[in-house]
Design an enzyme around this catalytic site. Structure first.
Site, PDB file in Angstrom:
ATOM      1  N   ASP B  28       0.853  -1.179   0.000  1.00  0.00           N
ATOM      2  CA  ASP B  28       0.000   0.000   0.000  1.00  0.00           C
ATOM      3  C   ASP B  28       0.888   1.228   0.000  1.00  0.00           C
ATOM      4  O   ASP B  28       2.110   1.117  -0.114  1.00  0.00           O
ATOM      5  CB  ASP B  28      -0.975  -0.032   1.191  1.00  0.00           C
ATOM      6  CG  ASP B  28      -0.266  -0.068   2.527  1.00  0.00           C
ATOM      7  OD1 ASP B  28       0.606   0.798   2.758  1.00  0.00           O
ATOM      8  OD2 ASP B  28      -0.581  -0.950   3.341  1.00  0.00           O
ATOM      9  N   TYR B  36       5.449 -10.291   5.658  1.00  0.00           N
ATOM     10  CA  TYR B  36       4.570 -10.610   6.784  1.00  0.00           C
ATOM     11  C   TYR B  36       5.290 -11.546   7.760  1.00  0.00           C
ATOM     12  O   TYR B  36       5.796 -12.594   7.366  1.00  0.00           O
ATOM     13  CB  TYR B  36       3.280 -11.256   6.292  1.00  0.00           C
ATOM     14  CG  TYR B  36       2.338 -10.299   5.607  1.00  0.00           C
ATOM     15  CD1 TYR B  36       2.377  -8.935   5.860  1.00  0.00           C
ATOM     16  CD2 TYR B  36       1.373 -10.771   4.710  1.00  0.00           C
ATOM     17  CE1 TYR B  36       1.487  -8.064   5.244  1.00  0.00           C
ATOM     18  CE2 TYR B  36       0.487  -9.901   4.093  1.00  0.00           C
ATOM     19  CZ  TYR B  36       0.552  -8.547   4.362  1.00  0.00           C
ATOM     20  OH  TYR B  36      -0.329  -7.687   3.747  1.00  0.00           O
ATOM     21  N   LYS B 221     -12.196  -3.580  -0.539  1.00  0.00           N
ATOM     22  CA  LYS B 221     -11.358  -2.465  -0.089  1.00  0.00           C
ATOM     23  C   LYS B 221     -10.294  -2.104  -1.116  1.00  0.00           C
ATOM     24  O   LYS B 221      -9.618  -2.969  -1.668  1.00  0.00           O
ATOM     25  CB  LYS B 221     -10.686  -2.793   1.245  1.00  0.00           C
ATOM     26  CG  LYS B 221     -10.156  -1.538   1.928  1.00  0.00           C
ATOM     27  CD  LYS B 221      -9.213  -1.860   3.045  1.00  0.00           C
ATOM     28  CE  LYS B 221      -9.933  -2.212   4.313  1.00  0.00           C
ATOM     29  NZ  LYS B 221      -8.982  -2.458   5.411  1.00  0.00           N
ATOM     30  N   ASP B 251      -8.632   2.931   1.756  1.00  0.00           N
ATOM     31  CA  ASP B 251      -7.646   2.836   2.841  1.00  0.00           C
ATOM     32  C   ASP B 251      -6.380   3.573   2.416  1.00  0.00           C
ATOM     33  O   ASP B 251      -5.752   3.199   1.434  1.00  0.00           O
ATOM     34  CB  ASP B 251      -7.340   1.351   3.098  1.00  0.00           C
ATOM     35  CG  ASP B 251      -6.404   1.128   4.272  1.00  0.00           C
ATOM     36  OD1 ASP B 251      -5.917   2.124   4.857  1.00  0.00           O
ATOM     37  OD2 ASP B 251      -6.162  -0.041   4.614  1.00  0.00           O
ATOM     38  N   GLU B 305      -5.799  -0.086  13.185  1.00  0.00           N
ATOM     39  CA  GLU B 305      -4.721  -1.076  13.178  1.00  0.00           C
ATOM     40  C   GLU B 305      -3.432  -0.532  13.782  1.00  0.00           C
ATOM     41  O   GLU B 305      -2.591  -1.302  14.241  1.00  0.00           O
ATOM     42  CB  GLU B 305      -4.465  -1.621  11.776  1.00  0.00           C
ATOM     43  CG  GLU B 305      -3.786  -0.666  10.825  1.00  0.00           C
ATOM     44  CD  GLU B 305      -3.710  -1.199   9.403  1.00  0.00           C
ATOM     45  OE1 GLU B 305      -4.776  -1.388   8.786  1.00  0.00           O
ATOM     46  OE2 GLU B 305      -2.613  -1.435   8.902  1.00  0.00           O
ATOM     47  N   ASP B 328      -7.040  -4.024  16.438  1.00  0.00           N
ATOM     48  CA  ASP B 328      -6.042  -4.966  15.939  1.00  0.00           C
ATOM     49  C   ASP B 328      -5.667  -5.890  17.097  1.00  0.00           C
ATOM     50  O   ASP B 328      -5.406  -5.426  18.207  1.00  0.00           O
ATOM     51  CB  ASP B 328      -4.816  -4.196  15.448  1.00  0.00           C
ATOM     52  CG  ASP B 328      -3.767  -5.116  14.879  1.00  0.00           C
ATOM     53  OD1 ASP B 328      -3.636  -5.153  13.647  1.00  0.00           O
ATOM     54  OD2 ASP B 328      -3.074  -5.797  15.653  1.00  0.00           O
ATOM     55  N   HIS B 355      -9.360  -5.081  12.202  1.00  0.00           N
ATOM     56  CA  HIS B 355      -8.316  -5.189  11.187  1.00  0.00           C
ATOM     57  C   HIS B 355      -7.856  -6.642  11.119  1.00  0.00           C
ATOM     58  O   HIS B 355      -7.690  -7.300  12.135  1.00  0.00           O
ATOM     59  CB  HIS B 355      -7.131  -4.301  11.587  1.00  0.00           C
ATOM     60  CG  HIS B 355      -5.906  -4.515  10.757  1.00  0.00           C
ATOM     61  ND1 HIS B 355      -4.709  -4.975  11.287  1.00  0.00           N
ATOM     62  CD2 HIS B 355      -5.703  -4.349   9.432  1.00  0.00           C
ATOM     63  CE1 HIS B 355      -3.817  -5.055  10.313  1.00  0.00           C
ATOM     64  NE2 HIS B 355      -4.380  -4.684   9.198  1.00  0.00           N
ATOM     65  N   ALA B 356      -7.639  -7.123   9.896  1.00  0.00           N
ATOM     66  CA  ALA B 356      -7.041  -8.461   9.767  1.00  0.00           C
ATOM     67  C   ALA B 356      -6.124  -8.462   8.550  1.00  0.00           C
ATOM     68  O   ALA B 356      -5.831  -7.412   7.988  1.00  0.00           O
ATOM     69  CB  ALA B 356      -8.111  -9.528   9.661  1.00  0.00           C
TER      70      ALA B 356
END
Lengths: 441, 441
Positions: B28, B36, B221, B251, B305, B328, B355-356
């Protein structure tokens, strides 16, 4: 661009801890047993004579976490030339705060931001040494444009723009030389926190108040928020020692909820506290505003040592939540971010009264108040610099106090370089001091 | 007190990283190349069959800092019996957040708070396993008094008191069994973020939108804030794919200053965004309030988040700064603090939309939305759970999606236990996957 240029070749990180909890120096309602510590970084250069030193202040456990965060940042500066770094100090600051992966563990707060302060301050230390100037002098000699170029305005442009900041600085250009001369002659006024720690006996508090008065101090700070009866007793005895003319400040170190802060302080107003410091969570902008609304002008509200970054400071100003801005030289990301907070404080007419104490904080903040006076606020009215007489002996250029004033530092750099022997002896856990302590237990 | 009791004997911390940046999954405007990752902790017990697992989500670099912080906390639980820990979960939570030295590097924010989430969630995982229940079921079976006893009300009593919290929970007691049965049958509604990452091509976005629609999703989203022309182009093509009836959320991942957020969104309002998420710094309560005031009701404001703790959430509610509360599961200190935020959201009538994504976050948050529905808000109106289809294959009990809904998890624990093979292969830097990656470069 820079008098002498260097390339950063390598760095060293040290976890340095002073076992101060043994004597309850620095004890308050929240920090009951701090071991004043430093997550410390040294940048070595291709000129073996010149090193950049920086540290972030911590309280013992957790220093290793900040050291790990310094490790994550400091490597980014290897093989960089000082001249490359200082040509755009905003970009240099963002090397630390803008890492697209590391920012997740902040952003711009907590361990990674404390670590950023150590790293960024070490770069400023190196720059000041390259110029042969104390840090404050390096900064006050910048043009308004260069000063503003060091600042990351992200998230604060609704409070101050680069153009406004340059304008504010230009307004003060005329008197700079005179203010600098005044500081070199007289020094910056200080107050003492050494007398009022919660863990000290009443007799020790009385004795320390007297000694501080004799040393020329006129402002005294008392820790409150442990036990109300004891707060009242102590306020009374400090008032007896310092008289009506002495200025008594109170510090709750975040122990209260919002409503509790108001009711507790109602019972202490009789002793005419100048301000109440950290009445509640440092994250609670609206809470500080509510407390101030209830107590002003009977007393005033101060906070800052735990304010995580310029964005929370911005809101404290916008919400009229504080009367005194207590910047901390390590909590926010070093000199660059401090400059943005000084400018916002100036715009909102809030006096900057830096936090000091611990280890190294006095050495650091004397430079910041000089910058504030000489180029930003151009006044010392309502401003006074915290002083705590602990652990200065470990620094190569420790603060010098005279008649309750900080004498203006003249050695090149940011005054934060520790003696090599202290670094070795207090490194945790393998330094001599810690080995001896462990053996004696 | 607890069905089976265990003593925690030792713990293990792992730095686990998935090299997701290679495919720009999760890209983003702010997080351009996340790997991650998880700072992962396992509590081992004297019953070799039962372990407590917990993790905090990170983005690659910096995971080692959170692991260092977990190390600073986890040792406090060695030789503790589960029954001792759960008898007063507020005190157990404070073992982490109240350490008088460690709190300096927070307090309750950044790396140390992310680490606290891993540790506290591992304790809840252990407790749930001891009871043979999924985490959500353990919590919804608590009495209102036990539920509230898990919460640290420090700094939030001006928004909600324990007594009010008990009262809110009692109001919902009657319908709990019916809501639980409904969830076991139908599951909790979800939306997808998988389609809208900035790094994906237009064709890939179109294809992913179609696939998501076919899977039963109605909410989509889009990431915005990189380049405005591209945001407009993409909003148009997503609208074409999802039609007027599809819900489009946007977002910005914190890229804008306050005024910029308002003007940028003015140009995107034509695509009828349901909300704008993270329009600016997560620390800027007053900034979010200003943005909401300018844009409401043409669009709404969401964030969470990166909201560091219950104190900032409290202010977002008090200042009417947000329309959606995106808790979060790792950013705040685990289950206990989440419960306090759910209660405040209920009191202020703000829907909780967790948030996930990342790794493990979907596994965690399904429990939190179930708790919210069954005992706190008692409604799913305006509530929908984020879903991202990445990395679920590494968990023993991964989320199960059907027709755009999260199927209610039934296995004992908090669903966060990773497969041993995944833990070993992805441990950084010595795991097999990272060794192979390093060798291939």
């Amino acid at each position: 661009m820079v008098k002498q240029d260097f390339t950063i070749t390598t760095y060293e990180v040290r976890d340095i801890r002073f076992p101060t909890s043994q004597h309850l120096d620095g004890s308050d309602a929240m920090n009951k047993d701090p071991d004043y510590s430093a997550a410390y970084v040294i940048f070595y250069t291709d000129d073996k004579q010149v090193e950049g030193h920086g540290m972030t202040f911590t309280c013992g456990r957790g220093t290793e976490v900040c050291c790990s965060a310094i490790d994550a940042l400091a490597g980014k500066f290897i093989n960089k030339k000082l001249s490359e770094l200082i040509v755009d100090m905003r970009a240099t600051h963002r090397i630390c705060t803008g890492d697209s992966q590391l920012r997740w563990i902040g952003p711009e707060k907590g361990a990674i931001h404390l670590a950023t302060a150590a790293v960024i301050n070490a770069i400023w230390d190196l720059w000041a040494k390259a110029e042969g100037k104390p840090l404050w002098k390096l900064v006050v000699d910048l043009t308004p444009e260069q000063f503003v170029q060091a600042i990351d305005f992200r998230y604060i442009t609704d409070a101050i723009t680069p153009e406004e900041a340059i304008e504010l600085l230009k307004q003060n250009e005329a008197g700079k030389a005179a203010r600098e001369a005044e500081m070199r002659e007289k020094g910056y006024p200080a107050y003492t926190t050494s007398a009022g720690w919660l863990g000290y006996s009443d007799d020790k508090v009385r004795r320390l108040c007297r000694e501080a008065k004799e040393q020329g101090f006129t402002h005294f700070k008392q820790k409150v928020g442990g036990d109300k009866a004891s707060d009242i007793r102590r306020a009374q005895l400090i008032r007896e020692e310092i008289g009506d003319e002495g200025v008594l400040m109170m510090d709750a170190n975040q122990v209260w909820d919002v409503k509790e802060a108001i009711t507790w302080m109602e019972d202490l107003l009789q002793f005419k506290p100048h301000f109440i410091e950290e009445p509640t969570s440092p994250d609670d902008v609206l809470g500080h505003a509510a407390i101030r609304k209830a107590l002003y002008p009977r007393t005033r509200v101060a906070t800052g040592e735990h304010i995580q970054n310029r964005i929370i400071f911005k809101q404290l100003f916008q919400a009229e939540a504080i009367d005194f801005c207590q910047i901390d030289s390590c909590r926010v990301a070093g000199v660059n971010e401090i400059l943005s907070i000084l400018l916002m404080a100036r715009k909102f007419n809030i006096p900057v009264v830096p936090h000091a104490g611990g280890v190294g904080l006095c050495e650091y903040v004397q430079h910041l108040s000089l910058i504030d006076y000489i180029c930003v606020s151009a006044t010392t009215e309502g401003r006074i610099l915290e002083f705590v007489d602990h652990l200065h002996e470990h620094f190569l250029d420790p603060v010098v106090m005279k008649n309750g004033k900080y004498m203006t530092p003249l050695a090149p750099g940011y005054s934060i370089q520790m003696k090599r022997e202290s670094i070795e002896d207090y490194t945790f856990p393998e330094g001599k001091v810690h080995k001896e302590l462990a053996a004696s237990k």
